[in-house]
Design a protein around this motif. Structure first.
Motif, PDB file in Angstrom:
ATOM      1  N   ARG A 266       0.677  -1.444  -0.420  1.00 32.21           N
ATOM      2  CA  ARG A 266       0.010   0.117   0.118  1.00 32.21           C
ATOM      3  C   ARG A 266       0.744   1.390   0.244  1.00 32.21           C
ATOM      4  NH1 ARG A 266      -3.981  -2.937   2.836  1.00 32.21           N
ATOM      5  NH2 ARG A 266      -4.344  -4.801   1.078  1.00 32.21           N
ATOM      6  N   LEU A 268       1.796   4.498   1.793  1.00 33.77           N
ATOM      7  CA  LEU A 268       1.638   4.200   3.653  1.00 33.77           C
ATOM      8  C   LEU A 268       1.020   5.853   3.418  1.00 33.77           C
ATOM      9  CD1 LEU A 268       5.164   3.393   4.441  1.00 33.77           C
ATOM     10  CD2 LEU A 268       2.940   2.240   4.632  1.00 33.77           C
ATOM     11  N   ASN A 269       0.550   6.107   4.515  1.00 35.78           N
ATOM     12  CA  ASN A 269       0.407   7.683   4.721  1.00 35.78           C
ATOM     13  C   ASN A 269       1.285   8.267   5.659  1.00 35.78           C
ATOM     14  OD1 ASN A 269       0.156   6.904   7.400  1.00 35.78           O
ATOM     15  ND2 ASN A 269      -2.199   6.312   7.021  1.00 35.78           N
ATOM     16  N   GLN A 272       2.693   7.324   8.580  1.00 34.83           N
ATOM     17  CA  GLN A 272       2.847   5.458   8.379  1.00 34.83           C
ATOM     18  C   GLN A 272       4.937   6.219   7.577  1.00 34.83           C
ATOM     19  OE1 GLN A 272       0.156   4.035   6.288  1.00 34.83           O
ATOM     20  NE2 GLN A 272      -0.079   2.061   7.563  1.00 34.83           N
ATOM     21  N   THR A 296      -4.827   1.730  17.685  1.00 31.28           N
ATOM     22  CA  THR A 296      -4.986  -0.143  16.551  1.00 31.28           C
ATOM     23  C   THR A 296      -6.150   0.651  15.625  1.00 31.28           C
ATOM     24  OG1 THR A 296      -7.825   0.551  17.653  1.00 31.28           O
ATOM     25  CG2 THR A 296      -6.287  -1.230  19.010  1.00 31.28           C
ATOM     26  N   GLY A 297      -5.888   0.005  14.850  1.00 30.18           N
ATOM     27  CA  GLY A 297      -6.240   0.064  13.077  1.00 30.18           C
ATOM     28  C   GLY A 297      -5.296   1.158  12.069  1.00 30.18           C
ATOM     29  N   SER A 298      -4.202   1.430  12.765  1.00 36.03           N
ATOM     30  CA  SER A 298      -3.647   2.498  12.381  1.00 36.03           C
ATOM     31  C   SER A 298      -2.347   2.113  11.513  1.00 36.03           C
ATOM     32  CB  SER A 298      -2.525   3.355  13.878  1.00 36.03           C
ATOM     33  OG  SER A 298      -1.717   2.509  13.902  1.00 36.03           O
ATOM     34  N   GLY A 299      -2.835   0.373  10.913  1.00 32.79           N
ATOM     35  CA  GLY A 299      -1.721   0.305   9.530  1.00 32.79           C
ATOM     36  C   GLY A 299      -0.445   0.376   9.717  1.00 32.79           C
ATOM     37  N   LYS A 300      -0.514  -0.469  12.200  1.00 31.66           N
ATOM     38  CA  LYS A 300       1.188  -0.877  12.037  1.00 31.66           C
ATOM     39  C   LYS A 300       1.971  -2.069  10.929  1.00 31.66           C
ATOM     40  CE  LYS A 300      -0.171  -1.865  16.416  1.00 31.66           C
ATOM     41  NZ  LYS A 300      -1.469  -0.928  16.569  1.00 31.66           N
ATOM     42  N   THR A 301       1.020  -2.692  10.749  1.00 30.47           N
ATOM     43  CA  THR A 301       1.221  -4.435   9.685  1.00 30.47           C
ATOM     44  C   THR A 301       2.012  -3.557   8.708  1.00 30.47           C
ATOM     45  OG1 THR A 301      -0.715  -5.407  10.741  1.00 30.47           O
ATOM     46  CG2 THR A 301       0.576  -6.370   9.470  1.00 30.47           C
ATOM     47  N   GLU A 302       1.281  -2.517   8.304  1.00 29.31           N
ATOM     48  CA  GLU A 302       2.032  -2.175   7.002  1.00 29.31           C
ATOM     49  C   GLU A 302       3.051  -1.886   6.912  1.00 29.31           C
ATOM     50  OE1 GLU A 302      -0.089  -2.684   4.160  1.00 29.31           O
ATOM     51  OE2 GLU A 302       1.131  -1.923   2.913  1.00 29.31           O
ATOM     52  N   ARG A 334      -0.467 -11.811   5.820  1.00 35.24           N
ATOM     53  CA  ARG A 334      -0.362 -10.409   5.336  1.00 35.24           C
ATOM     54  C   ARG A 334       0.886 -10.604   4.818  1.00 35.24           C
ATOM     55  NH1 ARG A 334      -3.382  -5.973   8.788  1.00 35.24           N
ATOM     56  NH2 ARG A 334      -2.063  -4.693   7.727  1.00 35.24           N
ATOM     57  N   VAL A 451      -5.908   4.133  10.196  1.00 38.44           N
ATOM     58  CA  VAL A 451      -6.022   4.581   8.316  1.00 38.44           C
ATOM     59  C   VAL A 451      -7.097   4.390   8.278  1.00 38.44           C
ATOM     60  CG1 VAL A 451      -5.627   3.200   6.262  1.00 38.44           C
ATOM     61  CG2 VAL A 451      -4.299   2.138   8.019  1.00 38.44           C
ATOM     62  N   ARG A 454     -10.587   6.467   9.816  1.00 43.08           N
ATOM     63  CA  ARG A 454     -11.144   5.893  10.193  1.00 43.08           C
ATOM     64  C   ARG A 454     -12.068   6.226  11.767  1.00 43.08           C
ATOM     65  NH1 ARG A 454     -10.083   0.167   8.025  1.00 43.08           N
ATOM     66  NH2 ARG A 454     -10.922   0.341   6.222  1.00 43.08           N
ATOM     67  N   ASP A 621      -9.469  -9.068  13.491  1.00 42.38           N
ATOM     68  CA  ASP A 621     -10.001  -8.321  12.195  1.00 42.38           C
ATOM     69  C   ASP A 621     -10.514  -8.569  11.841  1.00 42.38           C
ATOM     70  OD1 ASP A 621     -10.127  -6.301  10.959  1.00 42.38           O
ATOM     71  OD2 ASP A 621      -8.127  -6.312   9.415  1.00 42.38           O
TER      72      ASP A 621
HETATM   73  P1  ADP Z   1      -3.137  -2.458  12.665  1.00 39.95           P
HETATM   74  O1  ADP Z   1      -2.184  -3.137  12.906  1.00 39.95           O
HETATM   75  O2  ADP Z   1      -2.132  -0.799  13.331  1.00 39.95           O
HETATM   76  O3  ADP Z   1      -4.485  -2.814  13.822  1.00 39.95           O
HETATM   77  P2  ADP Z   1      -3.675  -2.619  10.013  1.00 39.95           P
HETATM   78  O4  ADP Z   1      -1.860  -2.520  10.072  1.00 39.95           O
HETATM   79  O5  ADP Z   1      -4.010  -4.085  10.554  1.00 39.95           O
HETATM   80  O6  ADP Z   1      -3.818  -2.304  11.423  1.00 39.95           O
HETATM   81  O7  ADP Z   1      -3.722  -1.711   9.052  1.00 39.95           O
HETATM   82  C1  ADP Z   1      -5.646  -1.543   9.319  1.00 39.95           C
HETATM   83  C2  ADP Z   1      -5.900  -1.930   7.962  1.00 39.95           C
HETATM   84  O8  ADP Z   1      -6.026  -1.262   6.692  1.00 39.95           O
HETATM   85  C3  ADP Z   1      -5.506  -2.989   7.168  1.00 39.95           C
HETATM   86  O9  ADP Z   1      -6.747  -3.883   6.475  1.00 39.95           O
HETATM   87  C4  ADP Z   1      -4.699  -2.666   6.439  1.00 39.95           C
HETATM   88  O10 ADP Z   1      -5.133  -3.107   5.018  1.00 39.95           O
HETATM   89  C5  ADP Z   1      -5.449  -1.227   5.980  1.00 39.95           C
HETATM   90  N1  ADP Z   1      -4.290  -0.738   5.730  1.00 39.95           N
HETATM   91  C6  ADP Z   1      -3.200  -0.966   6.220  1.00 39.95           C
HETATM   92  N2  ADP Z   1      -2.024   0.616   6.064  1.00 39.95           N
HETATM   93  C7  ADP Z   1      -2.781   1.493   4.987  1.00 39.95           C
HETATM   94  C8  ADP Z   1      -2.906   2.251   3.695  1.00 39.95           C
HETATM   95  N3  ADP Z   1      -1.669   2.943   3.827  1.00 39.95           N
HETATM   96  N4  ADP Z   1      -3.585   2.233   3.509  1.00 39.95           N
HETATM   97  C9  ADP Z   1      -4.171   2.165   2.743  1.00 39.95           C
HETATM   98  N5  ADP Z   1      -4.802   1.199   3.691  1.00 39.95           N
HETATM   99  C10 ADP Z   1      -3.875   0.295   4.963  1.00 39.95           C
END
Ligand code: ADP
Ligand code: ZN
Length: 811
Positions: A266, A268-269, A272, A296-302, A334, A451, A454, A621
């Motif tokens: 993806r 990154l914002n 990120q 939570t849901g901030s895109g850490k995994t990304e 992932r 992300v 939301r 998730d």
């Molecule tokens: P966390 O690990 O912080 O809880 P995730 O990495 O699971 O968050 O991200 C939450 C959702 O947002 C996932 O479905 C992920 O694919 C999506 N996401 C993460 N980063 C981006 C991005 N830069 N652009 C679009 N979607 C994203």
């Protein structure tokens, strides 16, 4: 005196200190390399040991010789040995047992070694021109009927040296094969554009297929079929025409049974990107620890995925730790979507064969990313460049038996030994890691927003003191929660109900003000002991008669809180007879695979309401969950542990994080007796900083970790008298040492011995003692001094004394 071609240092898998030196006979010398297991005589036994490397023998020393080398290849890279030694020293655990614990359970390579005779070998043996020894002849004769396992050749009677000789002579070959449970790759048929130019007249269906493959470079035939039903028939013909290439390719499926389509990174914002840039700047330049705090849901995994790619491009490997199996599958999914076959997983849900397979792939450097639970911190990676500990606050990183390590803590140490970057990530960082960040040990990174902007779930706090209708099912599900559930279920959305009843004992709460009855000397709640008729403190032993007045409002009825998920489940069924309800807690998930089964039915939409303990709070998730209900937030708050506030904050913030992960916004209804408690207020805002500021004040005032450090001595035995005596004797030895050595007096505080809060588990009576102080060094020296001054107390035949460094489960 025998002279050996070399001497090696061996750690034996026994509860003994230090390493031992053994001689290696010439025939075994080339085989006995670091990282392999050897069979050695020890006392009157023969035991398994791990080769740590060559060593020199001090003059005048007589040593025994190794009997055999058990592995054809090393089980771990020798570079890991200093790490093993560090772990053994820190947790005061025998080195051989540390290594044994590090290796995957059931690993038995010896059994998997097969040998087969070569045609030359059989011929030479028959013509007899090499005069084989009787044992050699026996081996060759046995091999005439086909390959066999080394064990079947006569077991330990046939030494590896003899096999080696025969192999050198070209009479036999040996192979390591896997038997049973070895993971077979799953293959799927794919199609891609071929080199041929399409003719002018092409059927509609064929045109559609080509159009699909213009957009995506390749597609599984099954997926093409979903759009063009006749595809399976057509692709073959089109391949013959040269229009398509059709081939089988390995695919990965997540444990929920769904295929994992490849996934592009993806964009990154800005938040990120900033995090990735900051870490990237130091990557490959030595050890650097980070704390990544992102809601939570901030895109850490990304962020992890982007960093992993960068590390892999540098030719280094990535280690990802996740607290539990159900979450590993999410992470695995992932990472596989990005990195495919480069990913290996290690966890207890794999069969022995699968685990061994993964272990070998890592050893052979076929895998560059390892994802696993706690024990994966020992994965045999040669050159780790990045270590990620996701949900770093999770207490399941602490192992509760044998080697009592905390994988999060030693992941940092492993990174240090590997000159790697380590990232501890969480939406609710532990007080410990925050403290490390604030005191400059870790660098802190933040992601403040979810992300795609939301929103965090909207939170309604329900004050249980004001809810008067407390009959039956409505005792658990108050009108606001009932309304929210009704609305969600009508929209076919899912509901999660959370109640952290890890209950074993009831605890006293004032029915008027909701305050728990606390110890005047420690910041924890007293526990009701029915037999003794007292409320007791499990740290210092303080007790008061039950029932008593409330310290805040004087004479008042004291309620013993005690409810569990099972009662909640029944309440939901009574109030929503049509809803499909499932429960996830320790009782319903004892069988292997049951967690995944429950999660799968949740994902498929076969469950409307999931009731559970902290198991459901973890980072799952599920986009269709829109309502999260906390039945009673106070349960974990009143848990007799100084980390009760921290756990409550983490649990509530995490469980809130399960709501609104999809497109529909989430809601949380939080029912509590103490709506003003700072842990609860901070959780509703997912504000770990606010929580930390208050909490660290308490820890300072009471000198609890992380401000201080603790070693716990746990004393347990079947005989209550002997257990008590040992505990008291140990206490006396400790006090005595403290008095004699002024230096310890300055650094060490003793609490106890006192009976543990769970006085008896599985028939064993339990006592504990806490050794507390500002710095860990003196504490460890003190405990070592105690154990070496009275070894008998630690080796009592009927009472077990366990040393737990940085304990987590203090009940
Ligand atoms: P966390 O690990 O912080 O809880 P995730 O990495 O699971 O968050 O991200 C939450 C959702 O947002 C996932 O479905 C992920 O694919 C999506 N996401 C993460 N980063 C981006 C991005 N830069 N652009 C679009 N979607 C994203
Ligand atoms: Zn106390």
């Amino acid at each position: 005196m025998t002279t050996y071609s070399c001497h090696i240092a061996v750690a034996v898998a026994l509860p003994v200190e230090g390493t031992y030196t053994y001689g290696v006979p010439a025939a075994l010398a080339p085989l006995a390399t670091s990282g392999k297991r050897v069979l050695v005589p020890f006392g009157r036994r023969r035991v398994t040991g791990y080769v740590l490397g060559e060593t020199t023998l001090s003059a005048g020393y007589v040593v025994k010789q190794i009997l055999d080398v058990l592995d054809p290849v090393p089980l771990f890279p020798p570079r890991m040995i200093p790490f093993f030694k560090w772990v053994a020293d820190y947790y005061m655990h025998p080195l051989g047992e540390v290594i044994q614990c590090a290796l995957p359970g059931g690993l038995n390579v010896y059994d998997r070694l097969t040998v087969s005779a070569t045609p030359e070998g059989l011929a030479a043996c028959d013509t007899g021109d090499r005069h084989p020894s009787p044992l050699e002849r026996e081996v060759m004769t046995r091999l005439k009927s086909g390959p066999c396992r080394l064990k079947e050749l006569g077991g330990r009677r046939v030494p590896a040296a003899l096999i080696q000789t025969l192999e050198d002579r070209g009479w036999l070959v040996r192979e390591v094969t896997l038997h049973g449970g070895a993971a077979r790759p799953r293959m799927e048929r794919f199609a891609a554009r071929g080199l041929g130019t399409p003719p002018a007249s092409l059927s509609r269906a064929r045109q559609d297929i080509l159009a699909l493959l213009d957009v995506r470079d390749e597609m599984p035939v099954s997926e093409i079929k979903a759009r063009v039903p006749t595809a399976p028939r057509l692709v073959r013909a089109m391949a013959d025409q040269g229009l398509l290439r059709v081939y089988d390719k390995q695919v990965y499926r997540d444990p929920l049974g769904e295929p994992i389509p490849p996934d592009a990174p993806r964009t990154l914002n800005p938040e990120q990107s900033r995090v990735v840039a900051e870490v990237d700047a130091v990557m490959g330049r030595g050890f650097c620890p980070f704390l990544l705090a992102g809601v939570t849901g901030s895109g850490k995994t990304e962020v992890y995925l982007h960093l992993a790619r960068k590390v892999m491009e540098k030719g280094l490997q990535v280690l990802v730790l996740v607290p539990e199996i159900a979450l590993i599958s999410q992470m695995e999914r992932r990472f596989r979507a990005r990195f495919g076959a480069a990913v290996a997983v290690l966890h207890s849900g794999l069969s022995t064969g699968e685990r061994y397979d993964q272990w070998l792939r890592i050893l052979n450097r076929e895998a560059t990313v390892v994802i696993g639970a706690r024990s994966a911190v020992f994965a045999p990676l040669e050159q780790v460049g990045l270590v990620i500990v996701d949900e770093e606050h999770d207490t399941s990183y602490k192992q509760g038996s044998d080697l009592l390590y905390n994988a999060r803590d030693i992941a940092v140490v492993r990174a240090k030994f590997s000159d790697a970057v380590v990232i501890l990530g969480s939406a609710t960082p532990s007080v410990h890691s925050c403290y490390n960040a604030r005191t400059g040990k870790f660098r802190e990174l933040r992601i403040r927003r979810r992300v795609a902007s939301r929103p965090l779930p909207e939170i309604t706090v329900v004050d249980l003191k004001k809810v008067t209708d407390t009959r039956g099912a409505r005792r658990f599900i108050t009108p606001p929660l009932h309304a929210a559930m009704t609305a969600a279920l009508e929209k076919k959305e899912q509901v999660l109900l959370f109640l952290n009843r890890r209950g074993f004992a009831s605890f006293p709460v004032c029915a008027a003000c909701g305050n728990a009855i606390r110890c005047p000397h420690c910041d924890i709640t007293l526990t009701y002991h029915r037999l003794a008729g007292v409320y007791r403190c499990h740290y210092c032993g303080y007790a008061r008669k039950a029932p008593c007045d409330c310290p805040a409002c004087g004479p008042a009825p004291i309620k013993l809180l005690g409810m569990g998920t099972e009662k909640v489940e029944a309440a939901v069924k009574a109030l929503f007879p049509d809803a499909r309800v499932a429960r996830m807690d320790r009782d319903t998930t004892t069988r292997k695979g049951s967690v995944v089964r429950i999660l799968r039915s949740l994902k498929k939409g076969a469950v409307d309401v999931l009731v559970g303990t902290q198991m459901v709070a973890k980072g799952h998730d599920f986009p269709n969950i829109t309502v999260v209900g906390v039945i009673c937030a106070d349960l974990s708050l009143s848990f007799p542990d100084f980390r009760a506030g921290e756990r409550t904050f983490q649990l509530l913030a995490q469980v809130a994080g399960r709501a609104g992960r999809g497109n529909a916004p989430g809601r949380m209804i939080l029912q509590t007796f103490t709506p003003d408690h700072f842990s609860i207020v901070a959780a509703t805002q997912q504000d770990y900083e606010a929580f930390y500021k208050v909490e660290i004040g308490f820890r300072r005032a009471l000198a609890y970790p992380p401000v201080s450090r603790i070693i716990q001595l746990r004393i347990s035995g079947v005989d209550p008298g002997a257990t008590r005596e040992t505990a008291e004797a140990l206490g006396a030895v400790c006090r005595d040492l403290l008095q004699r050595e002024a230096l310890y007096g300055k650094w060490v505080t003793l609490l106890g011995p006192v009976e543990a809060s769970i006085q008896k588990i599985a028939g064993r009576y339990r006592w504990q003692m806490l050794v507390k102080g500002r710095r860990m060094g003196p504490l460890r020296r003190f405990v070592r001094a105690v154990s070496s001054s009275s070894p008998n107390l630690f080796r009592h035949p009927r009472v077990r004394v366990v040393i737990d460094v940085d304990p987590y489960f203090m009940s």
